[in-house]
Write a protein that holds these residues in place. Structure first.
Motif, PDB file in Angstrom:
ATOM      1  N   GLN A   1       7.110  10.301  -9.441  1.00  0.00           N
ATOM      2  CA  GLN A   1       8.140   9.334  -9.810  1.00  0.00           C
ATOM      3  C   GLN A   1       9.294  10.056 -10.469  1.00  0.00           C
ATOM      4  O   GLN A   1       9.059  11.041 -11.159  1.00  0.00           O
ATOM      5  CB  GLN A   1       7.565   8.293 -10.782  1.00  0.00           C
ATOM      6  N   PRO A   2      10.561   9.621 -10.327  1.00  0.00           N
ATOM      7  CA  PRO A   2      10.968   8.481  -9.523  1.00  0.00           C
ATOM      8  C   PRO A   2      10.850   8.777  -8.027  1.00  0.00           C
ATOM      9  O   PRO A   2      10.744   9.939  -7.634  1.00  0.00           O
ATOM     10  CB  PRO A   2      12.431   8.285  -9.921  1.00  0.00           C
ATOM     11  N   ALA A   3      10.887   7.717  -7.230  1.00  0.00           N
ATOM     12  CA  ALA A   3      10.722   7.843  -5.795  1.00  0.00           C
ATOM     13  C   ALA A   3      11.963   7.293  -5.081  1.00  0.00           C
ATOM     14  O   ALA A   3      12.744   6.547  -5.663  1.00  0.00           O
ATOM     15  CB  ALA A   3       9.490   7.073  -5.349  1.00  0.00           C
ATOM     16  N   VAL A   4      12.137   7.733  -3.843  1.00  0.00           N
ATOM     17  CA  VAL A   4      13.270   7.256  -3.046  1.00  0.00           C
ATOM     18  C   VAL A   4      12.757   6.317  -1.961  1.00  0.00           C
ATOM     19  O   VAL A   4      11.822   6.664  -1.235  1.00  0.00           O
ATOM     20  CB  VAL A   4      14.037   8.431  -2.396  1.00  0.00           C
TER      21      VAL A   4
ATOM     22  N   ALA B   1      12.939  -7.045  -4.525  1.00  0.00           N
ATOM     23  CA  ALA B   1      12.576  -7.650  -5.809  1.00  0.00           C
ATOM     24  C   ALA B   1      11.223  -7.146  -6.299  1.00  0.00           C
ATOM     25  O   ALA B   1      10.984  -7.040  -7.500  1.00  0.00           O
ATOM     26  CB  ALA B   1      12.555  -9.177  -5.685  1.00  0.00           C
ATOM     27  N   ARG B   2      10.345  -6.803  -5.344  1.00  0.00           N
ATOM     28  CA  ARG B   2       9.019  -6.333  -5.723  1.00  0.00           C
ATOM     29  C   ARG B   2       9.062  -4.913  -6.292  1.00  0.00           C
ATOM     30  O   ARG B   2       8.216  -4.524  -7.078  1.00  0.00           O
ATOM     31  CB  ARG B   2       8.091  -6.396  -4.506  1.00  0.00           C
ATOM     32  N   ARG B   3      10.051  -4.136  -5.832  1.00  0.00           N
ATOM     33  CA  ARG B   3      10.141  -2.750  -6.311  1.00  0.00           C
ATOM     34  C   ARG B   3      10.856  -2.711  -7.660  1.00  0.00           C
ATOM     35  O   ARG B   3      11.812  -3.447  -7.890  1.00  0.00           O
ATOM     36  CB  ARG B   3      10.904  -1.886  -5.301  1.00  0.00           C
ATOM     37  N   GLY B   4      10.412  -1.830  -8.553  1.00  0.00           N
ATOM     38  CA  GLY B   4      10.990  -1.756  -9.888  1.00  0.00           C
ATOM     39  C   GLY B   4      11.976  -0.610 -10.051  1.00  0.00           C
ATOM     40  O   GLY B   4      12.490  -0.048  -9.083  1.00  0.00           O
ATOM     41  N   ALA B   5      12.231  -0.257 -11.299  1.00  0.00           N
ATOM     42  CA  ALA B   5      13.242   0.723 -11.666  1.00  0.00           C
ATOM     43  C   ALA B   5      12.838   2.157 -11.311  1.00  0.00           C
ATOM     44  O   ALA B   5      13.659   3.070 -11.386  1.00  0.00           O
ATOM     45  CB  ALA B   5      13.517   0.627 -13.161  1.00  0.00           C
TER      46      ALA B   5
ATOM     47  N   LEU C   1       0.830  -1.203   0.000  1.00  0.00           N
ATOM     48  CA  LEU C   1       0.000   0.000   0.000  1.00  0.00           C
ATOM     49  C   LEU C   1       0.867   1.256   0.000  1.00  0.00           C
ATOM     50  O   LEU C   1       0.603   2.217  -0.734  1.00  0.00           O
ATOM     51  CB  LEU C   1      -0.913  -0.008   1.237  1.00  0.00           C
ATOM     52  N   ALA C   2       1.932   1.244   0.804  1.00  0.00           N
ATOM     53  CA  ALA C   2       2.816   2.410   0.900  1.00  0.00           C
ATOM     54  C   ALA C   2       3.542   2.658  -0.418  1.00  0.00           C
ATOM     55  O   ALA C   2       3.707   3.805  -0.841  1.00  0.00           O
ATOM     56  CB  ALA C   2       3.821   2.209   2.038  1.00  0.00           C
ATOM     57  N   GLU C   3       3.962   1.585  -1.080  1.00  0.00           N
ATOM     58  CA  GLU C   3       4.660   1.747  -2.365  1.00  0.00           C
ATOM     59  C   GLU C   3       3.724   2.352  -3.411  1.00  0.00           C
ATOM     60  O   GLU C   3       4.098   3.277  -4.142  1.00  0.00           O
ATOM     61  CB  GLU C   3       5.198   0.390  -2.844  1.00  0.00           C
ATOM     62  N   ARG C   4       2.494   1.846  -3.460  1.00  0.00           N
ATOM     63  CA  ARG C   4       1.492   2.356  -4.405  1.00  0.00           C
ATOM     64  C   ARG C   4       1.189   3.822  -4.106  1.00  0.00           C
ATOM     65  O   ARG C   4       1.128   4.657  -5.010  1.00  0.00           O
ATOM     66  CB  ARG C   4       0.219   1.522  -4.235  1.00  0.00           C
TER      67      ARG C   4
END
Lengths: 169, 169, 169
Positions: free
Chosen positions: C28-31, C52-56, C18-21
Motif C-alpha cells: 500500500q498505497p496501490a494503483v 465508493a467501495r475503494r478507500g484512500a 477479491l482482487a482489491e483485497r
C-alpha cells in the motif's frame, strides 16, 4: 483398458489445444475424430483453423453422427481425440436421432476401448436462462450428455483460460 | 451448530442429484424445501421429474417466498435440502419483495440451525452480457445472493458434469 | 520481477472485491487502473459504486485504451490492480484497434514489471452460443485474451461465489 479423459470448459477456454497436447502425450500418431460439419462459412472457417493447427502426427476421421462407430473402428492403435460432444449432440438433434440412446451407447463404449481417448465438450449452462425454448432444451441435453460421459470417464478436467482444473477423480 | 453446504453450478451440471446424495448422507429422513412454483407446463414437468426421483426418505415442504421461515420451522430433526436459491430470488423479485433483506435474513439464519442444511444455487453469470436489462439485473442479484450465502456457509462446492470441486473451505 | 495474478470469474462472482483485497495485501498505497468508461447511466452507476467501495489507500488511473502504457507508467512503486480486461477489449473493438496486437503487448509487458499487478477479467463463454454474430466474436476474443494473459501471469484464480479456486500454477 484404454484411459478416457473428458475435457470441458467454456468457449475459447483453450480446451482443444489442451486436448491435442494431452492426446499426443498419450502416444503418436493419433486419430482426430471430428464431429463438426460445415453448415455455414463461420463454421467452415473455424474447422479450417483447427485443422491448420494440427500437424502430420494426426489422422482425421469425420463422425458427425456415428461417433460410437468411429470410436470402435479407430481402436487398437494410437490415442483418439473426440472434438466435440456438443457439436455431436447438435447434429443428433438436427437429424432427429435419439440423443439419449446415442449418449448412453457412447458412454458404454468407453469401457471397451483398448487405446486411450480424450473427449472435448462444452459448458453451456452457466449463463442466464435462454429466452428461446429450443436453446433451453439444448443446454439441458448438453448438460445431461456431459454428466453421462463424465460418469464413464476415468478423468474429468475443467479448462479455464487454457489451464486444466481437476474435477475427477 | 448444523453444518451448511452450498452447492453451485450451471444448469444440468448434476447439482440437485449431488445435493440429494449429500443430504441423505448427513441423516435420514430428510426435508426437501422446494422454492419452485409451477408457473408454466415446462416448469411443472421439471418439478414432477425432480419429485419422482426422490424416494420415501424425503418429506417435502414448499417455500416459494418464506424460505427463512421454512428453514427455522424444519430445524431440530434430520438434514434439510433447499432447492434452489435462484428460483427463490426469482419469486422474490416477481412478488416485489426486498430480496437483499431476505437474502441477509436467510444467510443469518444459517448460523442458528442445529440440523444440517444443504443449499442448491445456480451459476448464471458466466455467459455473454444479456441484452435484456431485466436479465442483467437478475444475474447481478443472483451473483450477490450466492456470495452472501457462500460467506455464511461452512462449505461451498462447484458442480461440474456431476462432480464437486471444492471452493470453500 | 513483480508477481502477476489473473483473477477470472462470472459476473458478480466477487472478482473485484477479491482482487482489491489481494492487491492491498501485496502493498500500500496501490494503483487502481480502470478500463471502464461510462457510456450509459447503468455503467456510470456501476463505476461509482465500485469507486465508493475503494478507500484512500488507492490512487485511480483511467486507461480505457492504452492499458500497457498505464501499466508501464505506474511501475516502480506499490501494486497495481487492472479492472478489467473484458471492458478493455470492448473499448478496443469499439475504437477499431488491433486487439490481438494490444493483448500481445500487454501480456509481454507483464514480464518487465518490477511491482506486482493483479488483473481482473470475466468468463463470458460458458453460456449457450449467442444468436448475435457480434456477441459470438466478442466472446471468442475475450476467451483468447484470457488465455494469452493467463499464459503470461504467474498465478490464475477462478472466482466462484466470492472464493478463489487455484487454476495456475
Amino acid at each position: 483398458m484404454g484411459k478416457s479423459i473428458l475435457i470441458t470448459g467454456g468457449a475459447r477456454s483453450g480446451k482443444s489445444t489442451l486436448a491435442e497436447r494431452t492426446t499426443l502425450a498419450l502416444g503418436q500418431p493419433a486419430v482426430y475424430i471430428a464431429t463438426a460439419e460445415a453448415h455455414d462459412p463461420e463454421m467452415a472457417e473455424r474447422i479450417a483453423r483447427h485443422q491448420a493447427r494440427r500437424g502430420a502426427e494426426w489422422r482425421t476421421v469425420s463422425a458427425p453422427l456415428d461417433l460410437t462407430g468411429a470410436l470402435d473402428a479407430s481402436d487398437g492403435g494410437g490415442p483418439r481425440l473426440v472434438d466435440c460432444l456438443t457439436l455431436w449432440l447438435s447434429n443428433l438433434l438436427f437429424a432427429e436421432r435419439d440423443w439419449e440412446a446415442e449418449a448412453e451407447a457412447f458412454a458404454t463404449a468407453l469401457a471397451r476401448q483398448s487405446a486411450p481417448v480424450v473427449i472435448v465438450t462444452n459448458e453451456v449452462g452457466a449463463g442466464i436462462v435462454p429466452e428461446n425454448a429450443l436453446a433451453r432444451r439444448f443446454r439441458d441435453a448438453a448438460g445431461l450428455v456431459n454428466q453421462r460421459v463424465a460418469q464413464a470417464a476415468d478423468e474429468v478436467l475443467f479448462c479455464v483460460s487454457g489451464y486444466p482444473m481437476k474435477v475427477k477423480p
